[in-house]
Design a protein around this motif. Sequence first.
Motif, mmCIF file in Angstrom:
data_model
loop_
_atom_site.group_PDB
_atom_site.id
_atom_site.type_symbol
_atom_site.label_atom_id
_atom_site.label_comp_id
_atom_site.label_asym_id
_atom_site.label_seq_id
_atom_site.Cartn_x
_atom_site.Cartn_y
_atom_site.Cartn_z
ATOM 1 N N ALA A 66 0.821 -1.211 0.000
ATOM 2 C CA ALA A 66 0.000 0.000 0.000
ATOM 3 C C ALA A 66 0.855 1.262 0.000
ATOM 4 C CB ALA A 66 -0.928 -0.005 1.214
ATOM 5 N N LYS A 69 1.500 2.342 -3.668
ATOM 6 C CA LYS A 69 0.316 2.190 -4.513
ATOM 7 C C LYS A 69 0.370 3.029 -5.798
ATOM 8 C CE LYS A 69 -2.279 5.530 -1.696
ATOM 9 N NZ LYS A 69 -3.490 5.705 -0.855
ATOM 10 N N LEU A 72 2.228 0.804 -8.373
ATOM 11 C CA LEU A 72 1.738 -0.566 -8.567
ATOM 12 C C LEU A 72 1.056 -0.781 -9.921
ATOM 13 C CD1 LEU A 72 0.384 -1.634 -5.051
ATOM 14 C CD2 LEU A 72 2.631 -2.029 -6.076
#
Length: 256
Positions: A66, A69, A72
């Motif tokens: 996270a 992110k 990603l």
Amino acid sequence: MFEWMLLFSAGLLGGVLNSVAGGGSFITFPALLAVGVTPLSANATNTFASCAGYLSGTYAFKEELAAHKKTLPLIILVSLLGGILGAWLLIHTPESKFREAIPWLLLFATLLFIAGEKINTSLTRLTARRRHAKRLGVVLLLLLLLSICIYGGFFNAGLGIITLSYLALAGYTNINAMNGLKLLISTAVSLIAIAIFIHDGMIAWTQGLAVMMGTLLGGYIAAHVSKNLSPQHLRIFVILISCGMTLYFFADTYWQ
């Protein structure tokens, strides 16, 4: 029944190794070949059997992922593209040619496993001095990641080691985040490759499920007994197994 037990046991040991030291494919891939699965199908089936471990591992690192992110989506996109290209190369490789390539692929993966820790340490030191990996060029790094993912779609063994080296080169330093990203990349590459393998009818389902069940149980066991296992001793065990398997396949392929 003997075949199922052999594959389940190989998956069990491979799952433990993957969770603690890596290198489970050196056990599971030859086991699939040993029960009569053709080389191309064994490679595709091994990717299928390993994917469940990648998925569960990725979920375990969800908090670390996270924190990255923003990057990603691009990483996943490149991983999917590489997985597609690698799987496409595999299904268009003649069985005889792939059989000849097996010892070389195993040798490459073995050398990576042996040298992987030193490579990652060296790259981590390099990026510690040069934290701005952009100097190497974002495009170059993306092309490198694409190449790694193509390899992963073609031959799964050693993918995690190469990916960790790439992440060190790209400037990542948090080992938990690196492991999470490694598993995410492996998951994306494997899932898209598996979809292509299924479409092409390359997966040996019965054998693959036996290995996968063993892998899942092995990973679960390793999570509970890892404190009593020596990663260094397991690494030595994997190196001995991988060297033995590589020599065997060289002999079987070229010295008959």
